[in-house]
Scaffold this motif. Sequence first.
Motif, PDB file in Angstrom:
ATOM      1  N   ASP A  61      35.951  48.341 118.172  1.00 54.63           N
ATOM      2  CA  ASP A  61      37.396  48.414 118.326  1.00 54.63           C
ATOM      3  C   ASP A  61      37.926  47.041 118.725  1.00 54.63           C
ATOM      4  O   ASP A  61      37.155  46.093 118.933  1.00 54.63           O
ATOM      5  CB  ASP A  61      37.822  49.524 119.290  1.00 54.63           C
ATOM      6  CG  ASP A  61      37.405  49.306 120.740  1.00 54.63           C
ATOM      7  OD1 ASP A  61      37.083  48.157 121.128  1.00 54.63           O
ATOM      8  OD2 ASP A  61      37.409  50.296 121.501  1.00 54.63           O
TER       9      ASP A  61
ATOM     10  N   CYS B 101      34.728  54.178 111.191  1.00 58.01           N
ATOM     11  CA  CYS B 101      35.650  53.047 111.311  1.00 58.01           C
ATOM     12  C   CYS B 101      36.575  53.326 112.489  1.00 58.01           C
ATOM     13  O   CYS B 101      36.719  54.460 112.933  1.00 58.01           O
ATOM     14  CB  CYS B 101      36.429  52.803 110.027  1.00 58.01           C
ATOM     15  SG  CYS B 101      37.657  54.045 109.654  1.00 58.01           S
TER      16      CYS B 101
ATOM     17  N   THR C 151      40.488  52.267 114.100  1.00 56.44           N
ATOM     18  CA  THR C 151      41.788  51.624 113.871  1.00 56.44           C
ATOM     19  C   THR C 151      42.130  50.728 115.057  1.00 56.44           C
ATOM     20  O   THR C 151      41.556  50.865 116.139  1.00 56.44           O
ATOM     21  CB  THR C 151      42.897  52.661 113.676  1.00 56.44           C
ATOM     22  OG1 THR C 151      43.103  53.344 114.911  1.00 56.44           O
ATOM     23  CG2 THR C 151      42.554  53.641 112.564  1.00 56.44           C
ATOM     24  N   ASP C 152      43.094  49.839 114.863  1.00 49.16           N
ATOM     25  CA  ASP C 152      43.541  48.940 115.927  1.00 49.16           C
ATOM     26  C   ASP C 152      44.796  49.449 116.626  1.00 49.16           C
ATOM     27  O   ASP C 152      45.464  48.700 117.318  1.00 49.16           O
ATOM     28  CB  ASP C 152      43.820  47.542 115.358  1.00 49.16           C
ATOM     29  CG  ASP C 152      42.548  46.789 115.032  1.00 49.16           C
ATOM     30  OD1 ASP C 152      41.498  47.105 115.618  1.00 49.16           O
ATOM     31  OD2 ASP C 152      42.617  45.876 114.185  1.00 49.16           O
ATOM     32  N   ASP C 153      45.133  50.723 116.435  1.00 52.52           N
ATOM     33  CA  ASP C 153      46.330  51.284 117.049  1.00 52.52           C
ATOM     34  C   ASP C 153      46.218  51.221 118.572  1.00 52.52           C
ATOM     35  O   ASP C 153      45.172  51.474 119.140  1.00 52.52           O
ATOM     36  CB  ASP C 153      46.516  52.748 116.636  1.00 52.52           C
ATOM     37  CG  ASP C 153      46.619  52.927 115.141  1.00 52.52           C
ATOM     38  OD1 ASP C 153      46.944  51.947 114.452  1.00 52.52           O
ATOM     39  OD2 ASP C 153      46.364  54.037 114.650  1.00 52.52           O
TER      40      ASP C 153
ATOM     41  N   CYS D 169      43.384  54.076 119.942  1.00 51.44           N
ATOM     42  CA  CYS D 169      42.840  53.847 118.607  1.00 51.44           C
ATOM     43  C   CYS D 169      42.278  55.157 118.080  1.00 51.44           C
ATOM     44  O   CYS D 169      42.065  56.107 118.823  1.00 51.44           O
ATOM     45  CB  CYS D 169      41.765  52.758 118.636  1.00 51.44           C
ATOM     46  SG  CYS D 169      40.249  53.198 119.498  1.00 51.44           S
ATOM     47  N   LYS D 170      42.074  55.201 116.798  1.00 48.92           N
ATOM     48  CA  LYS D 170      41.479  56.379 116.170  1.00 48.92           C
ATOM     49  C   LYS D 170      40.100  56.017 115.650  1.00 48.92           C
ATOM     50  O   LYS D 170      39.905  54.959 115.069  1.00 48.92           O
ATOM     51  CB  LYS D 170      42.346  56.861 115.016  1.00 48.92           C
ATOM     52  CG  LYS D 170      43.763  57.158 115.421  1.00 48.92           C
ATOM     53  CD  LYS D 170      44.179  58.518 114.989  1.00 48.92           C
ATOM     54  CE  LYS D 170      45.591  58.889 115.315  1.00 48.92           C
ATOM     55  NZ  LYS D 170      46.244  58.269 116.396  1.00 48.92           N
TER      56      LYS D 170
END
Length: 123
Positions: free
Chosen positions: A57, A99, A101-103, A107-108
Amino acid sequence: MSYPTDVAVDAEGKVFVSDRDNHRIQVFDAEGQYLYSFGSEGSGDNQMRYPTGIALDCDGNVYVCDNGNNKVMKYESDGKFIRRIDSEDNRVDDPGGICVTDDKPFCKVVVVSGKGYVKVFSQ
């Protein structure tokens, strides 16, 4: 290494490789020099059986699909175990690809199962 299955690179250029048949994650510098490894064969914390997918992440945490134990684990970049991100009740059977995410703030983590489905976990 014995059957490396996936690779991820952090912002500093460190390379994380899932070393499936040795039941560990190996870490190398940008020039390919070995730095350290983490994990060992088993089913407890910081243990794995046949790690496959690996992802990082934006904070540098490492996510590992533990194929042999049907779970997904989160580590600090130095290999310190943080926690399992799935659960016995919501586990991933035959996890493979992963994978992140960069949220922010959450993150997810997306995990693909060899059984034909995808699960998404918020972190």
